[in-house]
Design a protein around this motif. Sequence first.
Motif, PDB file in Angstrom:
ATOM      1  N   GLU A 233       0.900  -1.202  -0.117  1.00  0.00           N
ATOM      2  CA  GLU A 233       0.126  -0.101   0.062  1.00  0.00           C
ATOM      3  C   GLU A 233       0.899   1.257  -0.101  1.00  0.00           C
ATOM      4  O   GLU A 233       0.732   2.238  -1.008  1.00  0.00           O
ATOM      5  N   LEU A 234       1.867   1.252   0.851  1.00  0.00           N
ATOM      6  CA  LEU A 234       2.753   2.272   0.907  1.00  0.00           C
ATOM      7  C   LEU A 234       3.694   2.553  -0.516  1.00  0.00           C
ATOM      8  O   LEU A 234       3.888   3.763  -0.955  1.00  0.00           O
ATOM      9  N   ASP A 235       3.813   1.501  -1.158  1.00  0.00           N
ATOM     10  CA  ASP A 235       4.242   1.491  -2.486  1.00  0.00           C
ATOM     11  C   ASP A 235       3.568   2.030  -3.705  1.00  0.00           C
ATOM     12  O   ASP A 235       4.145   2.065  -4.778  1.00  0.00           O
ATOM     13  N   GLY A 236       2.187   2.302  -3.379  1.00  0.00           N
ATOM     14  CA  GLY A 236       1.166   2.828  -4.335  1.00  0.00           C
ATOM     15  C   GLY A 236       0.234   1.688  -4.962  1.00  0.00           C
ATOM     16  O   GLY A 236      -0.638   2.078  -5.572  1.00  0.00           O
ATOM     17  N   PHE A 237       0.277   0.484  -4.450  1.00  0.00           N
ATOM     18  CA  PHE A 237      -0.723  -0.563  -4.475  1.00  0.00           C
ATOM     19  C   PHE A 237      -2.130  -0.225  -3.917  1.00  0.00           C
ATOM     20  O   PHE A 237      -1.993   0.249  -2.950  1.00  0.00           O
ATOM     21  N   GLN A 238      -3.219  -0.574  -4.485  1.00  0.00           N
ATOM     22  CA  GLN A 238      -4.436  -0.591  -3.997  1.00  0.00           C
ATOM     23  C   GLN A 238      -4.680  -1.915  -3.374  1.00  0.00           C
ATOM     24  O   GLN A 238      -4.705  -2.736  -4.079  1.00  0.00           O
ATOM     25  N   THR A 239      -5.099  -2.018  -2.199  1.00  0.00           N
ATOM     26  CA  THR A 239      -4.738  -3.315  -1.460  1.00  0.00           C
ATOM     27  C   THR A 239      -6.021  -3.530  -0.729  1.00  0.00           C
ATOM     28  O   THR A 239      -6.821  -2.690  -0.327  1.00  0.00           O
ATOM     29  N   HIS A 240      -6.257  -4.919  -1.017  1.00  0.00           N
ATOM     30  CA  HIS A 240      -7.500  -5.392  -0.047  1.00  0.00           C
ATOM     31  C   HIS A 240      -6.970  -6.579   0.856  1.00  0.00           C
ATOM     32  O   HIS A 240      -6.424  -7.697   0.328  1.00  0.00           O
ATOM     33  N   TYR A 241      -6.777  -6.487   2.145  1.00  0.00           N
ATOM     34  CA  TYR A 241      -6.511  -7.483   2.907  1.00  0.00           C
ATOM     35  C   TYR A 241      -7.603  -8.329   3.508  1.00  0.00           C
ATOM     36  O   TYR A 241      -8.214  -7.504   4.230  1.00  0.00           O
ATOM     37  N   LEU A 242      -7.925  -9.636   3.490  1.00  0.00           N
ATOM     38  CA  LEU A 242      -8.664 -10.289   3.923  1.00  0.00           C
ATOM     39  C   LEU A 242      -8.704 -10.813   5.443  1.00  0.00           C
ATOM     40  O   LEU A 242      -9.687 -11.517   5.788  1.00  0.00           O
TER      41      LEU A 242
END
Length: 333
Positions: A233-242
């Motif tokens: 996320e910090l690197d610029g990805f859109q993240t979804h953590y389940l």
Amino acid sequence: MLGTIEKNQDALIQQILADMVPDYLDRSTRYIEKSLRDIRYSLLFTLEGLKHEKPSIIKAYFSWLAVALHHAGIDKAVAGQLYVLIQTRLAPHLSLEQRTLLDAIDPNTFSVDENGVSYVTKPDTATYLRYVLNKDRHAARAHILKLRETGSSLKDIYLDILQPSLYEVGRLWQTGTIHVADEHLATVITQSIMANFYEEIFASPKHGKKLLSTAIGTELHEIGIRMVTDFFELDGFQTHYLGANMPPDEIVRFAESFQPDLVCLSVTLPLHLSALQETLDKLRERLPGGAPKILIGGQAFSGDESLYNRFGADGHARNAASALEVGRHLVGL
């Protein structure tokens, strides 16, 4: 054959307990319940090693058990004795190759390191760990925030302070130095401190790539994959953590709708490696052509890195920093 053994494991566990403690019915209920639980875990780790043709899984577990027994005041040889009893009971149900694999394991090599090796090597890490073990969440938080204010990067805080501290907490629990509640509190304190940085993490500019991350199967250890997700996320990805304890079908269902570029799957205990394989197979079966790149990692692989090659993932990583490096390469960044 192994499937049949798993279905009938309750009866097998009772037989092994009777072999080990002939008078177990005269023991306390608490003793019987604990013994059955220990035998069940020992049997399941043995079966998992057989499934993946990896004696390293079996050796690592029984060596861990020897350490735990030793620090509980029980002769470490009990671990080897239990292994021999399990091996003997399993033998009639196994193929020649499987029996040969078990025969090659010497129960006398299940080792105990009298002193242990601490994961804490830096003063700031030792300070944080001391606050955590003293149950002083406010001092622990203030220590980490001060490090951030004085120039430590989030990545350094995660990898050099938080991660080794939690590894050390796990080691202290294994050796009987602290209790389960102490270990859980250390995790909760660390998670709450990580939450202080979420505003900064989620404010990072995005480049359009998407990450789905989770811990496999009934896995409850989640802080490692949470750290990995924060790095992405910090690197610029859109993240979804389940989160943890995520069934394979639910992971695949979510991936079908989210359409991630990369999936990160974490496994802490080797007992969940079969669930990892099931998840990989279903992702590729139900997302043909558009299947995301898959990155795997976790403590389950630490004893034998050749395990990575058995699952056909696109990449693997030891920690959050290497996961980000490999993940960026996999998605073309």
